[in-house]
Motif scaffolding. Sequence first.
Motif, mmCIF file in Angstrom:
data_model
loop_
_atom_site.group_PDB
_atom_site.id
_atom_site.type_symbol
_atom_site.label_atom_id
_atom_site.label_comp_id
_atom_site.label_asym_id
_atom_site.label_seq_id
_atom_site.Cartn_x
_atom_site.Cartn_y
_atom_site.Cartn_z
ATOM 1 N N PRO A 113 -4.445 -12.804 -3.226
ATOM 2 C CA PRO A 113 -4.998 -13.905 -2.335
ATOM 3 C C PRO A 113 -5.763 -13.734 -1.113
ATOM 4 O O PRO A 113 -6.175 -14.519 -0.191
ATOM 5 N N THR A 114 -5.546 -12.419 -0.499
ATOM 6 C CA THR A 114 -6.085 -11.960 0.736
ATOM 7 C C THR A 114 -7.071 -11.082 0.467
ATOM 8 O O THR A 114 -7.109 -10.328 -0.767
ATOM 9 N N ASP A 115 -8.169 -10.878 1.455
ATOM 10 C CA ASP A 115 -9.275 -9.652 1.317
ATOM 11 C C ASP A 115 -9.247 -8.791 2.239
ATOM 12 O O ASP A 115 -10.190 -8.059 2.163
ATOM 13 N N HIS A 116 -7.889 -8.453 2.784
ATOM 14 C CA HIS A 116 -7.935 -7.328 3.806
ATOM 15 C C HIS A 116 -7.880 -6.013 3.051
ATOM 16 O O HIS A 116 -7.827 -4.916 3.829
ATOM 17 N N LEU A 117 -7.334 -5.974 1.759
ATOM 18 C CA LEU A 117 -7.130 -4.594 1.137
ATOM 19 C C LEU A 117 -8.585 -4.138 0.753
ATOM 20 O O LEU A 117 -9.623 -4.946 0.950
ATOM 21 N N GLN A 118 -8.680 -2.865 0.740
ATOM 22 C CA GLN A 118 -10.139 -2.243 0.339
ATOM 23 C C GLN A 118 -10.055 -1.959 -1.129
ATOM 24 O O GLN A 118 -8.952 -1.336 -1.674
ATOM 25 N N VAL A 119 -11.448 -1.693 -1.789
ATOM 26 C CA VAL A 119 -11.560 -1.299 -2.966
ATOM 27 C C VAL A 119 -11.204 0.276 -3.110
ATOM 28 O O VAL A 119 -11.358 0.861 -2.280
ATOM 29 N N GLY A 120 -10.343 0.561 -4.191
ATOM 30 C CA GLY A 120 -9.791 1.929 -4.222
ATOM 31 C C GLY A 120 -8.521 2.505 -3.711
ATOM 32 O O GLY A 120 -8.124 3.187 -3.676
ATOM 33 N N GLN A 121 -8.089 1.147 -2.886
ATOM 34 C CA GLN A 121 -6.780 1.563 -2.162
ATOM 35 C C GLN A 121 -5.620 1.817 -3.358
ATOM 36 O O GLN A 121 -5.409 0.820 -3.969
ATOM 37 N N LEU A 122 -4.637 2.655 -3.014
ATOM 38 C CA LEU A 122 -3.472 2.910 -4.010
ATOM 39 C C LEU A 122 -2.352 1.952 -3.630
ATOM 40 O O LEU A 122 -2.241 1.886 -2.398
ATOM 41 N N LEU A 123 -1.726 1.342 -4.650
ATOM 42 C CA LEU A 123 -0.752 0.421 -4.254
ATOM 43 C C LEU A 123 0.690 0.931 -4.991
ATOM 44 O O LEU A 123 0.476 1.511 -6.291
ATOM 45 N N THR A 124 1.812 0.389 -4.692
ATOM 46 C CA THR A 124 2.974 0.679 -5.421
ATOM 47 C C THR A 124 3.722 -0.707 -5.701
ATOM 48 O O THR A 124 3.881 -1.482 -4.666
ATOM 49 N N PRO A 150 0.877 -1.140 0.116
ATOM 50 C CA PRO A 150 0.067 -0.070 -0.090
ATOM 51 C C PRO A 150 0.658 1.188 -0.003
ATOM 52 O O PRO A 150 2.014 1.158 0.777
ATOM 53 N N THR A 151 0.464 2.274 -0.923
ATOM 54 C CA THR A 151 1.267 3.237 -0.920
ATOM 55 C C THR A 151 1.533 4.044 0.420
ATOM 56 O O THR A 151 2.379 4.642 0.760
ATOM 57 N N ALA A 152 0.440 3.905 1.285
ATOM 58 C CA ALA A 152 0.446 4.737 2.415
ATOM 59 C C ALA A 152 1.267 3.872 3.488
ATOM 60 O O ALA A 152 1.676 4.191 4.778
ATOM 61 N N ASP A 153 1.737 2.573 3.435
ATOM 62 C CA ASP A 153 2.482 1.806 4.172
ATOM 63 C C ASP A 153 3.364 0.977 3.620
ATOM 64 O O ASP A 153 2.945 -0.043 3.203
ATOM 65 N N GLU A 154 4.389 1.362 3.704
ATOM 66 C CA GLU A 154 5.530 0.772 2.845
ATOM 67 C C GLU A 154 6.044 -0.574 3.599
ATOM 68 O O GLU A 154 6.780 -1.619 2.707
ATOM 69 N N THR A 155 5.752 -0.827 4.826
ATOM 70 C CA THR A 155 6.182 -1.992 5.465
ATOM 71 C C THR A 155 5.105 -3.145 5.334
ATOM 72 O O THR A 155 5.589 -4.391 5.501
#
Length: 400
Positions: free
Chosen positions: A310-321, A277-282
């Motif tokens: 593989p997981t569903d803990h991410l949310q729709v619209g969340q930005l990734l890098t 996630p762009t907001a959390d590099e860790t």
Amino acid sequence: MRNNYIVKIILGLSVSTFGLTACNSQADHNSHAPTHQEQIPDSSVTSLTAAVNTRIISEVPAIKADSGTRVHTTEVDGVVTYDTRNQTNIASRVGGRVERLLIKYNFQPVKKGQLIMEVYSPDLAAAQRELLYVARSNGEMLGAAKQRLILLGMAPAQVAAVIKTGNILYRVPVYSPADGYILERSAATTQAPAAMPSSATASADGMGGMVSGASAAATPTPTAPSSTPVLLREGQYVNAGQSLFTIYQAKTLIAEFAFPAQTAAVISKGQKILFFPTADETAMESGSIGLIEPVFKNGVNFSIARVYLPTDHLQVGQLLTANIPVVYTRGWWLPKKAVLQMGNKSVVFRKDKTAYVPVEVETGAHLKDVVQVLSNIGSWEVASNAYYLVDSESFIKTTN
């Protein structure tokens, strides 16, 4: 005697006149003869006086291109979105007028069995009258009349209620067939990630403005699904078989990453990719590319790489890098400032004795600080900074 003397005088005058005429002709011929020979300029002077857009004399240092395989980690942007493989379409089984609409915006969450809208259909009302007529006459066509209403979209419980009460349902409810997020069908085709060209980045020598807008690489940026208002309104008419809504089931999500055309040419399906996630590099995660889709939109050519999460803990619209290693095995490598970008052409200044000559070359990948040159320049010496050799009022004439 006297006559002979006169003849001699006449002959003498004729000879004198002929001699004067010959002398004048010789003098005129000599006056038109060239007085000097044509001057041939020295070759060293010719090279100094050549046009500045074809041959440049400069003290800019010359360098040679590097070769060999390079591994470059490309960073791209992405977004979490719905998996279009798990979707359910809602179509109108009858033609009629929308009397009540409970969906107000796209991607509105719905539950299975939730009321979506109510439709008034003259055809459906006529079929219910036929059902009541057959039921009162105890005809053999009662089963067929019930089946017809069910095929037109009425639930079996609704058909039984019409027979029991004898009242016609002028408003037929439409319910959601699944859990998920509902999207108007007309807006489903406009939710693909869009390419937004970035502005040209200034070069290391501070002369990036000279190539701004000429051949700056466009960096595609996926856009998250937006909750736009639904265009369907109460009172509008729909046709039988018209697809109205799509429900994306939230069981699985996907991540979509936009790759420039040059990078997309060297990635493949099944390749591993690291993203966070762009907001959390860790919060680093890994996945495999499941689909590569070429896209041309807003005048930009790029590719969308889809990773099934593989997981569903991410949310729709969340930005990734994402970081993906790319291996380059071809060509030669020059610093970016050694390659002049001229629209669709790339130019280097090849050293020719004491001067530099502009030559057009074929380029490949443009990495952070270097450019891949596909032309054979292994034996060349080129200017280390091509932008210092450009006259702002000249048009560079290249040689092949």
